[in-house]
Structure formats: structure tokens, C-alpha cells
Design an enzyme around this catalytic site. Structure first.
Site, PDB file in Angstrom:
ATOM      1  N   ASP A  55       0.726  -0.948  -0.138  1.00 47.75           N
ATOM      2  CA  ASP A  55      -0.016   0.043  -0.093  1.00 47.75           C
ATOM      3  C   ASP A  55       0.730   1.090  -0.060  1.00 47.75           C
ATOM      4  OD1 ASP A  55      -2.542   1.411   0.644  1.00 47.75           O
ATOM      5  OD2 ASP A  55      -1.080   2.310   1.948  1.00 47.75           O
ATOM      6  N   TYR A  60       2.729  10.284   0.790  1.00 46.73           N
ATOM      7  CA  TYR A  60       3.899   9.657   1.411  1.00 46.73           C
ATOM      8  C   TYR A  60       5.087   9.933   0.879  1.00 46.73           C
ATOM      9  CZ  TYR A  60       0.151   6.434   3.075  1.00 46.73           C
ATOM     10  OH  TYR A  60      -1.046   5.944   3.756  1.00 46.73           O
ATOM     11  N   LYS A  85      -3.494   5.642  -4.143  1.00 44.39           N
ATOM     12  CA  LYS A  85      -4.456   6.725  -3.519  1.00 44.39           C
ATOM     13  C   LYS A  85      -4.603   7.657  -4.504  1.00 44.39           C
ATOM     14  CE  LYS A  85      -3.897   4.993   1.210  1.00 44.39           C
ATOM     15  NZ  LYS A  85      -2.433   4.229   0.969  1.00 44.39           N
TER      16      LYS A  85
END
Length: 325
Positions: A55, A60, A85
């Protein structure tokens, strides 16, 4: 087969994911620096262990995690499942303050919420580029609690179109809050949801309404934040809970659970990592170790045999809720 490498097929797709998943926020330098070599070692250790579910997100490290993940995974011959995402796009902005979550992120690249159809497509396309892949297995709508109508009416239709083209195999959401997650789930056709911190030894709210809905509608649940950002790893003064300093009450509760488990020779982290799979709605447990050694330790704890009656003892002691399946 170790529990961490056991695979399960997602209900609404042909994807098979391991019960234990690697979250990559630390690869983007969450709270502290991680070198390229440390990142490579972490990812390669996950692959060595047979973990196939990864993930990540543009947020990030402001793209750093996706770049590091892609560099390793696009050269892997064995099947893997990559999840990223949408909901934020990375933009060049001059003169911004240092990033508190990702202090080593590029200073002039900032994640900006964008739940317009164009923003969702741009986020997807740029993730493909950073990852160096021709498709992304799972795409989640990220932190959409303040963008519920936009997630339903803008983001989901774009993702559904990408799914119909085969560029995405499963659509989901990644959120920390149950009520907005449930509202989005009820108004879209999701395959999966990553819920962080809401079904742990300290907080079982997700099982009240969200898990029953997910079970009824064949939506797989991945559980993140199972250590509640740190307090369930080490419940001492200064520990964090939901990424903020933990209150005295939370630390005391975690310490009480820790002491209860210690009397039964059960490590707190092992119980915290294994707890979510008690519920039939939960498919995988996701953690974010910073180093290869920490990942190996987490995998061992995830695989550690626990006393059969440990959960019922915690329930009887009033330390956790009974399972509502």
C-alpha cells in the site's frame, strides 16, 4: 505456510492478497528519514517473506514512497498487488513551510486535495508514472471525510471508468473515520476499504455498523493503524495515538491491556497485530515498519501462536468489546 504469507482472494476481483500487507508511509520518511538502501531492503525483505500486498500513496513523502516502491516492484517476476490512492495531487509551490509529517519531502512539491474529475485522473496518471507500471491493482479514495459528495459524484465515476478499461482492478477508500467511510460505501460500488485505527485493541467502533455493511455487500476490509500510531507498541508517556500525543487515559488503558497480556506471556504487539483478523470482515492487516528488521519482527509476531482463550479473557475483563459478527 506462515500466516503472514497466507493468501486470500478478494471477493469482487481476481486479486489474491496476503493476510499481512506492507504500508509504505515510512518509505516516504514519515516522522524520520529512510535512505534508499533501507527502503530497498525493506521491500525486498517483504518479498522474501512472501508478502505480496503493498500500500502506498502520493502523499507519502510527496511522491518519494511511490518512486521507491515502483523501482523495486516493477522488476519483480512473482505476482504482487499494488495499492495507491487518489484525492491529492502533487503540485510545485514555492516558499512552503517544512512538512511536519514528511520532513525530508521535497520542499517545493506539496500534496493538494483535489477531488475534481480532472484531479482524480491526474493523480492516477502521475502515480502510474512514479510507479513505472502500466496499471494499478487497487486505487483508494484517500482521506475523503471532508469531500464526501465529491468522492461519490466525481472520484468514483472516474475510477469506475478506469476499472472498466482494466487500468484498475479494484476500487476502494482509505480513511481513519467510520461514519464518512460508511456514507461513501453506501453511495458507490466499492470493492475494498482500508480503515485505519478503528478496529484495534483500543478502538472497536468499526464493527458496529461498517463491518456488517461490508460483509453484507462483499466489500473486503484491510485494517491499518493497528498499533494506533504507536501507543500499542509501547504504552509510555510520550507515545502517540492517532498520530497525536496520547492522553493519560489512553496510555493507562493501553498499559492495562499490556499488563494483562504480559501475565499470560503474550506480547502486546503480537496481540495488536493479530486482533483485527478475529472479525470475518477483515481480509488483511497492514503495518508500516521502517526497517527490514522491524518488518521481520512484525511478521514473527503476526505468526506467533497465542492462547486460544486470550480474546475471551480480554472480553471478560472488560478490556475489549465482544465481537459483533
Amino acid at each position: 505456510m506462515p500466516r503472514y504469507s497466507e493468501k486470500v482472494k478478494l471477493k469482487r476481483s481476481n486479486l489474491e492478497v496476503t493476510r499481512f500487507a506492507l504500508g509504505t508511509a515510512p518509505l516516504g520518511g514519515l516522522f524520520a528519514s529512510v535512505s534508499d538502501s533501507e527502503g530497498d531492503a525493506l521491500l525486498n525483505t517483504a518479498l522474501e517473506l512472501g508478502i505480496n500486498y503493498f500500500d502506498t500513496a502520493p502523499q507519502y513523502g510527496h511522491g518519494v514512497a511511490e518512486i521507491r516502491v515502483g523501482k523495486v516492484l516493477r522488476n519483480v517476476k512473482t505476482p504482487f498487488v499494488i495499492e495507491t490512492k487518489v484525492g491529492r495531487v502533487l503540485r510545485h509551490v514555492e516558499g512552503v513551510e517544512p512538512e511536519k509529517w514528511f520532513p525530508d519531502a521535497p520542499r517545493d512539491i506539496v500534496p493538494i486535495y483535489d477531488y475534481t474529475p480532472e484531479g482524480i485522473r491526474r493523480s492516477f496518471d502521475e502515480s502510474l508514472e512514479r510507479l513505472g507500471l502500466d496499471h494499478i491493482d487497487i486505487v483508494l479514495m484517500h482521506d475523503a471525510e471532508d469531500y464526501i459528495p465529491e468522492a461519490i459524484n466525481n472520484a468514483f465515476p472516474v475510477l469506475a471508468d478506469l476499472r472498466s478499461q482494466g487500468l484498475i482492478k479494484a476500487i476502494g477508500l482509505g480513511m481513519n473515520y467510520v461514519d464518512p467511510a460508511l456514507e461513501i460505501m453506501k453511495n458507490t460500488d466499492l470493492d475494498i476499504a482500508l480503515i485505519a485505527g478503528r478496529f484495534t485493541l483500543l478502538d472497536q467502533v468499526a464493527q458496529h455498523d461498517l463491518f456488517p455493511y461490508a460483509l453484507k455487500n462483499n466489500i473486503d476490509i484491510s485494517m491499518g493503524g493497528v498499533l494506533n500510531s504507536g501507543v500499542l507498541a509501547n504504552p509510555v508517556a510520550g507515545a502517540t495515538y492517532n498520530y497525536l500525543p496520547a492522553s493519560d487515559e489512553i496510555i493507562a488503558r493501553a498499559k492495562k491491556i499490556c499488563d494483562f497480556l504480559k501475565e499470560r506471556d503474550v506480547p502486546l504487539i503480537a496481540a495488536a497485530l493479530q486482533f483485527p483478523l478475529r472479525h470475518p470482515a477483515v481480509t488483511s492487516v497492514l503495518t508500516g515498519p521502517r526497517t527490514a528488521a522491524e518488518l521481520r519482527s512484525n511478521a514473527e509476531d503476526f505468526n506467533r501462536p497465542l492462547p486460544e482463550n486470550i480474546w475471551s479473557e480480554l472480553e471478560d475483563a472488560g478490556l475489549i468489546e465482544k465481537i459483533q459478527a
